[in-house]
Design a protein around this motif. Structure first.
Motif, PDB file in Angstrom:
ATOM      1  N   MET A   1       0.843  -1.171   0.000  1.00 23.52           N
ATOM      2  CA  MET A   1       0.000   0.000   0.000  1.00 23.52           C
ATOM      3  C   MET A   1       0.889   1.235   0.000  1.00 23.52           C
ATOM      4  N   LYS A   2       0.791   1.972  -1.063  1.00 24.97           N
ATOM      5  CA  LYS A   2       1.602   3.176  -1.199  1.00 24.97           C
ATOM      6  C   LYS A   2       0.744   4.379  -0.820  1.00 24.97           C
ATOM      7  N   MET A   3       1.236   5.153   0.132  1.00 24.37           N
ATOM      8  CA  MET A   3       0.517   6.360   0.543  1.00 24.37           C
ATOM      9  C   MET A   3       0.717   7.423  -0.530  1.00 24.37           C
ATOM     10  N   GLN A   4      -0.349   8.102  -0.857  1.00 21.43           N
ATOM     11  CA  GLN A   4      -0.299   9.075  -1.945  1.00 21.43           C
ATOM     12  C   GLN A   4       0.256  10.428  -1.523  1.00 21.43           C
ATOM     13  N   ASN A   5       0.068  10.803  -0.274  1.00 21.77           N
ATOM     14  CA  ASN A   5       0.494  12.127   0.174  1.00 21.77           C
ATOM     15  C   ASN A   5       1.596  12.010   1.209  1.00 21.77           C
ATOM     16  N   PHE A   6       2.773  12.464   0.843  1.00 24.94           N
ATOM     17  CA  PHE A   6       3.910  12.492   1.758  1.00 24.94           C
ATOM     18  C   PHE A   6       4.195  13.951   2.090  1.00 24.94           C
ATOM     19  N   LYS A   7       4.263  14.253   3.386  1.00 25.97           N
ATOM     20  CA  LYS A   7       4.480  15.637   3.819  1.00 25.97           C
ATOM     21  C   LYS A   7       5.911  15.789   4.326  1.00 25.97           C
ATOM     22  N   TYR A   8       6.713  16.553   3.607  1.00 26.46           N
ATOM     23  CA  TYR A   8       8.112  16.759   3.989  1.00 26.46           C
ATOM     24  C   TYR A   8       8.237  17.477   5.324  1.00 26.46           C
ATOM     25  N   GLU A   9       7.301  18.367   5.623  1.00 24.02           N
ATOM     26  CA  GLU A   9       7.403  19.156   6.852  1.00 24.02           C
ATOM     27  C   GLU A   9       6.970  18.378   8.093  1.00 24.02           C
ATOM     28  N   GLY A  10       6.363  17.236   7.939  1.00 23.96           N
ATOM     29  CA  GLY A  10       5.909  16.451   9.077  1.00 23.96           C
ATOM     30  C   GLY A  10       7.027  15.605   9.665  1.00 23.96           C
ATOM     31  N   THR A  11       6.680  14.901  10.745  1.00 24.39           N
ATOM     32  CA  THR A  11       7.607  13.935  11.332  1.00 24.39           C
ATOM     33  C   THR A  11       6.837  12.659  11.620  1.00 24.39           C
ATOM     34  N   GLY A  12       7.536  11.545  11.620  1.00 23.52           N
ATOM     35  CA  GLY A  12       6.914  10.265  11.940  1.00 23.52           C
ATOM     36  C   GLY A  12       5.687   9.982  11.086  1.00 23.52           C
ATOM     37  N   LEU A  13       4.641   9.503  11.731  1.00 18.65           N
ATOM     38  CA  LEU A  13       3.414   9.150  11.019  1.00 18.65           C
ATOM     39  C   LEU A  13       2.723  10.359  10.412  1.00 18.65           C
ATOM     40  N   ASN A  14       2.993  11.540  10.953  1.00 21.38           N
ATOM     41  CA  ASN A  14       2.368  12.749  10.412  1.00 21.38           C
ATOM     42  C   ASN A  14       2.851  13.074   8.999  1.00 21.38           C
ATOM     43  N   ARG A  15       3.881  12.407   8.538  1.00 19.37           N
ATOM     44  CA  ARG A  15       4.309  12.567   7.143  1.00 19.37           C
ATOM     45  C   ARG A  15       3.333  11.861   6.192  1.00 19.37           C
ATOM     46  N   PHE A  16       2.622  10.866   6.703  1.00 21.07           N
ATOM     47  CA  PHE A  16       1.740  10.059   5.871  1.00 21.07           C
ATOM     48  C   PHE A  16       0.259  10.286   6.161  1.00 21.07           C
ATOM     49  N   PHE A  17      -0.039  10.690   7.383  1.00 23.43           N
ATOM     50  CA  PHE A  17      -1.417  10.820   7.834  1.00 23.43           C
ATOM     51  C   PHE A  17      -1.697  12.228   8.337  1.00 23.43           C
ATOM     52  N   GLY A  18      -2.982  12.555   8.400  1.00 23.55           N
ATOM     53  CA  GLY A  18      -3.395  13.759   9.095  1.00 23.55           C
ATOM     54  C   GLY A  18      -3.229  13.529  10.591  1.00 23.55           C
ATOM     55  N   PRO A  19      -3.316  14.595  11.409  1.00 24.00           N
ATOM     56  CA  PRO A  19      -3.086  14.452  12.858  1.00 24.00           C
ATOM     57  C   PRO A  19      -4.007  13.435  13.536  1.00 24.00           C
ATOM     58  N   LEU A  20      -5.296  13.464  13.217  1.00 25.03           N
ATOM     59  CA  LEU A  20      -6.224  12.521  13.848  1.00 25.03           C
ATOM     60  C   LEU A  20      -5.996  11.105  13.327  1.00 25.03           C
ATOM     61  N   GLU A  21      -5.738  10.973  12.037  1.00 24.23           N
ATOM     62  CA  GLU A  21      -5.433   9.654  11.474  1.00 24.23           C
ATOM     63  C   GLU A  21      -4.216   9.052  12.177  1.00 24.23           C
ATOM     64  N   ALA A  22      -3.187   9.853  12.377  1.00 19.95           N
ATOM     65  CA  ALA A  22      -1.963   9.365  13.033  1.00 19.95           C
ATOM     66  C   ALA A  22      -2.250   8.903  14.460  1.00 19.95           C
ATOM     67  N   LYS A  23      -3.049   9.676  15.198  1.00 18.26           N
ATOM     68  CA  LYS A  23      -3.395   9.276  16.574  1.00 18.26           C
ATOM     69  C   LYS A  23      -4.187   7.979  16.585  1.00 18.26           C
ATOM     70  N   ILE A  24      -5.126   7.857  15.659  1.00 22.82           N
ATOM     71  CA  ILE A  24      -5.936   6.630  15.570  1.00 22.82           C
ATOM     72  C   ILE A  24      -5.048   5.435  15.238  1.00 22.82           C
TER      73      ILE A  24
END
Length: 138
Positions: A1-24
């Motif tokens: 499963m390839k994540m479509q949105n990678f965020k360079y400014e994030g860290t950890g799971l927040n690079r792949f998920f939104g904040p609530l998604e990462a917490k979940i």
């Protein structure tokens, strides 16, 4: 499963998920049991009140993305991650590496080697060993 949105400014799971998604995902990866939406909401509520419908929407989007599995049990649904956190991070790092090399070629490799030397010189030795193993197997 390839994540479509990678965020360079994030860290950890927040690079792949939104904040609530990462917490979940952290909650679900942190337990060996399948959880209901209510179970996850209760664990999230330790931080602040989050609406049940919001949690349900986000979890169902994670199902749609192929990150969570959902199964019906009596009158509710149980959710669990499709892969472990380690498997997820392994897959994503591999995909990112392939994408970088495909897009930037030798520039990406050069910068990775430079980064290895700056971050952890021992990693450079490990890379050298891996290269020797790959060459030996050819």
């Amino acid at each position: 499963m390839k994540m479509q949105n990678f965020k360079y400014e994030g860290t950890g799971l927040n690079r792949f998920f939104g904040p609530l998604e990462a917490k979940i995902m952290e909650i679900l990866w942190g337990t060996s049991a399948e959880l209901t939406i209510k179970d996850v909401q209760i664990k999230l509520d330790q931080d602040k009140a989050i609406n049940f419908n919001t949690v349900m929407t986000v979890m169902n989007r994670l199902v749609d993305k192929g990150i969570l599995q959902k199964k019906s049990v009596t009158r509710s649904f149980m959710y669990r991650p499709v892969v472990t956190r380690e498997q997820f991070m392994e897959t994503q790092s591999k995909e990112l590496t392939f994408d970088l090399i495909e897009e930037f070629g030798s520039l990406a490799v050069t910068h990775m080697v430079d980064a290895l030397d700056k971050v952890d010189p021992d990693l450079l030795d490990k890379l050298e060993q891996q290269i020797k193993e790959l060459k030996k197997d050819r």
